[in-house]
Design a protein around this motif. Sequence first.
Motif, PDB file in Angstrom:
ATOM      1  N   ALA A  45     -65.751 -35.492  10.623  1.00 20.27           N
ATOM      2  CA  ALA A  45     -64.426 -35.580  10.715  1.00 20.27           C
ATOM      3  C   ALA A  45     -63.913 -36.376  12.092  1.00 20.27           C
ATOM      4  CB  ALA A  45     -63.847 -34.408  10.547  1.00 20.27           C
ATOM      5  N   PRO A  46     -63.260 -37.371  12.175  1.00 20.11           N
ATOM      6  CA  PRO A  46     -62.551 -37.740  13.179  1.00 20.11           C
ATOM      7  C   PRO A  46     -61.764 -36.880  14.017  1.00 20.11           C
ATOM      8  CG  PRO A  46     -62.451 -39.509  11.555  1.00 20.11           C
ATOM      9  CD  PRO A  46     -62.760 -38.252  10.894  1.00 20.11           C
ATOM     10  N   VAL A  47     -61.952 -36.791  15.281  1.00 22.00           N
ATOM     11  CA  VAL A  47     -61.162 -35.589  16.036  1.00 22.00           C
ATOM     12  C   VAL A  47     -60.794 -36.415  17.388  1.00 22.00           C
ATOM     13  CG1 VAL A  47     -62.209 -33.784  15.110  1.00 22.00           C
ATOM     14  CG2 VAL A  47     -63.364 -34.648  16.957  1.00 22.00           C
ATOM     15  N   PRO A  48     -59.749 -35.972  18.017  1.00 23.00           N
ATOM     16  CA  PRO A  48     -59.449 -36.390  19.175  1.00 23.00           C
ATOM     17  C   PRO A  48     -60.322 -36.009  20.303  1.00 23.00           C
ATOM     18  CG  PRO A  48     -57.218 -35.154  18.060  1.00 23.00           C
ATOM     19  CD  PRO A  48     -58.592 -34.912  17.465  1.00 23.00           C
TER      20      PRO A  48
ATOM     21  N   ARG B  70     -58.721 -45.985  17.348  1.00 20.82           N
ATOM     22  CA  ARG B  70     -57.838 -44.543  17.682  1.00 20.82           C
ATOM     23  C   ARG B  70     -58.445 -43.786  18.860  1.00 20.82           C
ATOM     24  NH1 ARG B  70     -58.073 -46.610  13.097  1.00 20.82           N
ATOM     25  NH2 ARG B  70     -56.467 -46.288  11.528  1.00 20.82           N
ATOM     26  N   ASP B  71     -59.480 -44.252  19.689  1.00 24.82           N
ATOM     27  CA  ASP B  71     -59.823 -43.563  20.677  1.00 24.82           C
ATOM     28  C   ASP B  71     -60.267 -42.206  20.347  1.00 24.82           C
ATOM     29  OD1 ASP B  71     -60.764 -43.504  23.376  1.00 24.82           O
ATOM     30  OD2 ASP B  71     -58.863 -42.704  24.130  1.00 24.82           O
ATOM     31  N   GLU B  72     -60.924 -41.901  19.325  1.00 23.75           N
ATOM     32  CA  GLU B  72     -61.474 -40.430  18.875  1.00 23.75           C
ATOM     33  C   GLU B  72     -63.036 -40.497  18.818  1.00 23.75           C
ATOM     34  OE1 GLU B  72     -57.609 -39.859  15.827  1.00 23.75           O
ATOM     35  OE2 GLU B  72     -59.502 -40.424  14.979  1.00 23.75           O
ATOM     36  N   MET B  73     -63.156 -39.375  18.563  1.00 20.19           N
ATOM     37  CA  MET B  73     -64.961 -39.072  18.460  1.00 20.19           C
ATOM     38  C   MET B  73     -65.327 -38.383  17.007  1.00 20.19           C
ATOM     39  SD  MET B  73     -65.426 -36.281  21.631  1.00 20.19           S
ATOM     40  CE  MET B  73     -66.885 -36.512  21.384  1.00 20.19           C
ATOM     41  N   LEU B  74     -66.340 -38.357  16.562  1.00 16.85           N
ATOM     42  CA  LEU B  74     -66.807 -37.848  15.703  1.00 16.85           C
ATOM     43  C   LEU B  74     -67.610 -36.334  15.615  1.00 16.85           C
ATOM     44  CD1 LEU B  74     -66.709 -38.938  12.507  1.00 16.85           C
ATOM     45  CD2 LEU B  74     -69.140 -39.502  12.622  1.00 16.85           C
ATOM     46  N   MET B  75     -66.718 -35.485  14.615  1.00 15.13           N
ATOM     47  CA  MET B  75     -67.567 -34.271  14.603  1.00 15.13           C
ATOM     48  C   MET B  75     -68.495 -33.922  13.338  1.00 15.13           C
ATOM     49  SD  MET B  75     -66.020 -30.263  14.663  1.00 15.13           S
ATOM     50  CE  MET B  75     -65.228 -30.389  13.110  1.00 15.13           C
ATOM     51  N   VAL B  76     -69.771 -33.821  13.454  1.00 13.15           N
ATOM     52  CA  VAL B  76     -70.731 -33.625  12.283  1.00 13.15           C
ATOM     53  C   VAL B  76     -70.722 -32.257  12.085  1.00 13.15           C
ATOM     54  CG1 VAL B  76     -72.890 -34.146  11.297  1.00 13.15           C
ATOM     55  CG2 VAL B  76     -71.726 -35.896  12.760  1.00 13.15           C
TER      56      VAL B  76
END
Length: 216
Positions: free
Chosen positions: A205-208, A125-131
């Motif tokens: 949470a995966p985020v754009p 999904r070309d996303e990144m992860l917010m911890v």
Amino acid sequence: MTSYDDTLDDATEQTAPVWAVFGDLMAGLLGTFVLILVGVLVVQIDLVASLKQEVEKRQMEEQRRMALEKALAIPLASGRVTVSNGRIGISGSVLFGAGSAELRPEGRQLLTSLVQPLLVYLRERDEMLMVSGFTDNTLLRSGGNQRFADNLELSAQRALTVTRALAEEGMPSSQVFAAAFGAEQPVADNADEKGRALNRRVEMAPVPKAPQPKPP
């Protein structure tokens, strides 16, 4: 004969303006009705388009949730990880000791098991992860070996610890970042220990990704 014709002409002249006024009035009413009808149709079209967008949005959110749950099927089955509204939750007690930001061995093992399925999900999904780190509202004791000034600092350090652990286990540092909320945004009442335990947590949470700047 002339008198009769003159009377007929006078009546015709009086009647003609009445019909002209009536015709103008009906034309005006018809125009108003057409405008109202067009307005109603435009509103209905907008409502249908908005409803369609909302349905598509909910369908996409449901697909994201199902994809995330599928990717994390094994950790979810263990009961140590939850997924709610696209956010992965891990109890703070699984990861850390009381008042500590040092990972427990079982906590690191759990994070290690999450890296590969999360990598696949994020790359697709070309996303990144917010911890994100969260605590309950219990005030930290001052003095002694206390390392943290308050709950916000504790939650920040825990989020950083998890972020670094994920990077050490193979998550590219460019795809993960940390955030801290302290006692804000509780998911349960802090009035009892059960609620406080739920609030001591780490969420992922995966985020754009932020849009890349265009070359000059």
